[in-house]
Design a protein around this motif. Structure first.
Motif, PDB file in Angstrom:
ATOM      1  N   ALA A   8       0.806  -1.222   0.000  1.00  0.00           N
ATOM      2  CA  ALA A   8       0.000   0.000   0.000  1.00  0.00           C
ATOM      3  C   ALA A   8       0.840   1.273   0.000  1.00  0.00           C
ATOM      4  O   ALA A   8       0.289   2.359   0.042  1.00  0.00           O
ATOM      5  CB  ALA A   8      -0.938  -0.003   1.206  1.00  0.00           C
ATOM      6  N   SER A   9       2.145   1.149  -0.080  1.00  0.00           N
ATOM      7  CA  SER A   9       2.989   2.345  -0.063  1.00  0.00           C
ATOM      8  C   SER A   9       2.746   3.205  -1.294  1.00  0.00           C
ATOM      9  O   SER A   9       2.753   2.702  -2.418  1.00  0.00           O
ATOM     10  CB  SER A   9       4.467   1.950  -0.016  1.00  0.00           C
ATOM     11  OG  SER A   9       5.273   3.108  -0.089  1.00  0.00           O
ATOM     12  N   PRO A  10       2.537   4.509  -1.110  1.00  0.00           N
ATOM     13  CA  PRO A  10       2.370   5.398  -2.257  1.00  0.00           C
ATOM     14  C   PRO A  10       3.611   5.434  -3.149  1.00  0.00           C
ATOM     15  O   PRO A  10       3.525   5.718  -4.329  1.00  0.00           O
ATOM     16  CB  PRO A  10       2.131   6.769  -1.629  1.00  0.00           C
ATOM     17  CG  PRO A  10       1.702   6.503  -0.240  1.00  0.00           C
ATOM     18  CD  PRO A  10       2.343   5.203   0.156  1.00  0.00           C
ATOM     19  N   ARG A  11       4.769   5.111  -2.580  1.00  0.00           N
ATOM     20  CA  ARG A  11       6.022   5.103  -3.351  1.00  0.00           C
ATOM     21  C   ARG A  11       6.217   3.807  -4.128  1.00  0.00           C
ATOM     22  O   ARG A  11       7.121   3.711  -4.933  1.00  0.00           O
ATOM     23  CB  ARG A  11       7.203   5.306  -2.419  1.00  0.00           C
ATOM     24  CG  ARG A  11       7.209   6.655  -1.790  1.00  0.00           C
ATOM     25  CD  ARG A  11       8.482   6.852  -1.009  1.00  0.00           C
ATOM     26  NE  ARG A  11       8.245   7.892  -0.032  1.00  0.00           N
ATOM     27  CZ  ARG A  11       8.701   7.872   1.194  1.00  0.00           C
ATOM     28  NH1 ARG A  11       9.429   6.869   1.609  1.00  0.00           N
ATOM     29  NH2 ARG A  11       8.434   8.860   2.017  1.00  0.00           N
ATOM     30  N   VAL A  40      -1.446  -1.362  -4.176  1.00  0.00           N
ATOM     31  CA  VAL A  40      -2.771  -0.794  -3.911  1.00  0.00           C
ATOM     32  C   VAL A  40      -2.997   0.483  -4.717  1.00  0.00           C
ATOM     33  O   VAL A  40      -4.101   0.733  -5.192  1.00  0.00           O
ATOM     34  CB  VAL A  40      -2.976  -0.550  -2.391  1.00  0.00           C
ATOM     35  CG1 VAL A  40      -4.296   0.142  -2.113  1.00  0.00           C
ATOM     36  CG2 VAL A  40      -2.901  -1.878  -1.640  1.00  0.00           C
ATOM     37  N   THR A  41      -1.940   1.261  -4.941  1.00  0.00           N
ATOM     38  CA  THR A  41      -2.100   2.509  -5.697  1.00  0.00           C
ATOM     39  C   THR A  41      -2.451   2.257  -7.167  1.00  0.00           C
ATOM     40  O   THR A  41      -2.951   3.163  -7.841  1.00  0.00           O
ATOM     41  CB  THR A  41      -0.831   3.381  -5.622  1.00  0.00           C
ATOM     42  OG1 THR A  41       0.290   2.614  -6.075  1.00  0.00           O
ATOM     43  CG2 THR A  41      -0.594   3.872  -4.214  1.00  0.00           C
ATOM     44  N   THR A  85       2.099  -1.852   4.617  1.00  0.00           N
ATOM     45  CA  THR A  85       1.820  -0.418   4.598  1.00  0.00           C
ATOM     46  C   THR A  85       2.848   0.334   5.428  1.00  0.00           C
ATOM     47  O   THR A  85       3.287  -0.151   6.468  1.00  0.00           O
ATOM     48  CB  THR A  85       0.413  -0.111   5.157  1.00  0.00           C
ATOM     49  OG1 THR A  85       0.167   1.291   5.066  1.00  0.00           O
ATOM     50  CG2 THR A  85       0.260  -0.550   6.589  1.00  0.00           C
ATOM     51  N   PRO A  86       3.224   1.523   4.968  1.00  0.00           N
ATOM     52  CA  PRO A  86       3.981   2.394   5.866  1.00  0.00           C
ATOM     53  C   PRO A  86       3.011   2.990   6.888  1.00  0.00           C
ATOM     54  O   PRO A  86       1.799   2.980   6.669  1.00  0.00           O
ATOM     55  CB  PRO A  86       4.532   3.478   4.929  1.00  0.00           C
ATOM     56  CG  PRO A  86       3.623   3.472   3.756  1.00  0.00           C
ATOM     57  CD  PRO A  86       3.060   2.088   3.637  1.00  0.00           C
ATOM     58  N   ILE A  87       3.551   3.460   7.970  1.00  0.00           N
ATOM     59  CA  ILE A  87       2.735   4.117   8.990  1.00  0.00           C
ATOM     60  C   ILE A  87       3.038   5.611   8.927  1.00  0.00           C
ATOM     61  O   ILE A  87       4.157   6.042   9.163  1.00  0.00           O
ATOM     62  CB  ILE A  87       3.050   3.578  10.404  1.00  0.00           C
ATOM     63  CG1 ILE A  87       2.836   2.072  10.469  1.00  0.00           C
ATOM     64  CG2 ILE A  87       2.212   4.305  11.456  1.00  0.00           C
ATOM     65  CD1 ILE A  87       1.421   1.610  10.197  1.00  0.00           C
ATOM     66  N   HIS A  94      -4.021   5.755   3.356  1.00  0.00           N
ATOM     67  CA  HIS A  94      -5.430   5.841   2.969  1.00  0.00           C
ATOM     68  C   HIS A  94      -5.852   4.746   1.994  1.00  0.00           C
ATOM     69  O   HIS A  94      -6.980   4.271   2.051  1.00  0.00           O
ATOM     70  CB  HIS A  94      -5.742   7.222   2.399  1.00  0.00           C
ATOM     71  CG  HIS A  94      -5.104   7.492   1.078  1.00  0.00           C
ATOM     72  ND1 HIS A  94      -3.807   7.898   0.959  1.00  0.00           N
ATOM     73  CD2 HIS A  94      -5.602   7.384  -0.166  1.00  0.00           C
ATOM     74  CE1 HIS A  94      -3.512   8.040  -0.320  1.00  0.00           C
ATOM     75  NE2 HIS A  94      -4.583   7.738  -1.026  1.00  0.00           N
ATOM     76  N   GLY A  95      -4.978   4.326   1.083  1.00  0.00           N
ATOM     77  CA  GLY A  95      -5.351   3.288   0.113  1.00  0.00           C
ATOM     78  C   GLY A  95      -5.691   1.970   0.787  1.00  0.00           C
ATOM     79  O   GLY A  95      -6.677   1.312   0.443  1.00  0.00           O
TER      80      GLY A  95
END
Length: 113
Positions: A8-11, A40-41, A85-87, A94-95
């Motif tokens: 789920a990381s945006p990166r 997830v993105t 996921t990162p925290i 959010h994803g």
């Protein structure tokens, strides 16, 4: 054994979430797991509207049509579901939160009207 992994990381790549996930996947593959991974993105997941149609009108089926239509059945048939996921600011990104909320059709309704 089936492993379904979500980053789920945006990166996406290069961060700690990906590094840890890769190590987990390597170990699972070493144990003979069949691995499927997704970012997830890259997925189209709409937010839950809280209508509870998935409980009362169409039990087990959300009224929204998006990638959750194939994600939920894959989760059910998997032996392991990895959610990486990162925290950020003491919470998951959010994803993944949106994805988690859309798992409501998998729950049994326990509310009283």
């Amino acid at each position: 054994m089936k492993l379904l992994a979500f980053n789920a990381s945006p990166r996406k790549t290069g961060g700690a979430t990906e590094i840890i996930m890769n190590r987990f996947i390597e170990g699972a593959k070493g144990a003979g797991a069949e691995v499927e991974r997704h970012y997830v993105t890259d997925l189209m997941i709409n937010g839950c509207t809280g209508c509870f149609s998935c409980w009362f009108k169409t039990p087990g089926q959300c009224v929204r049509r998006d990638d959750m239509d194939w994600i939920i059945p894959k989760m059910v048939e998997s032996d392991i579901v990895y959610l990486g996921t990162p925290i950020y600011y003491y919470n998951i990104v959010h994803g993944l939160q949106r994805m988690r909320e859309r798992l409501l059709p998998m729950n049994h309704p326990k509310m009283l009207i």
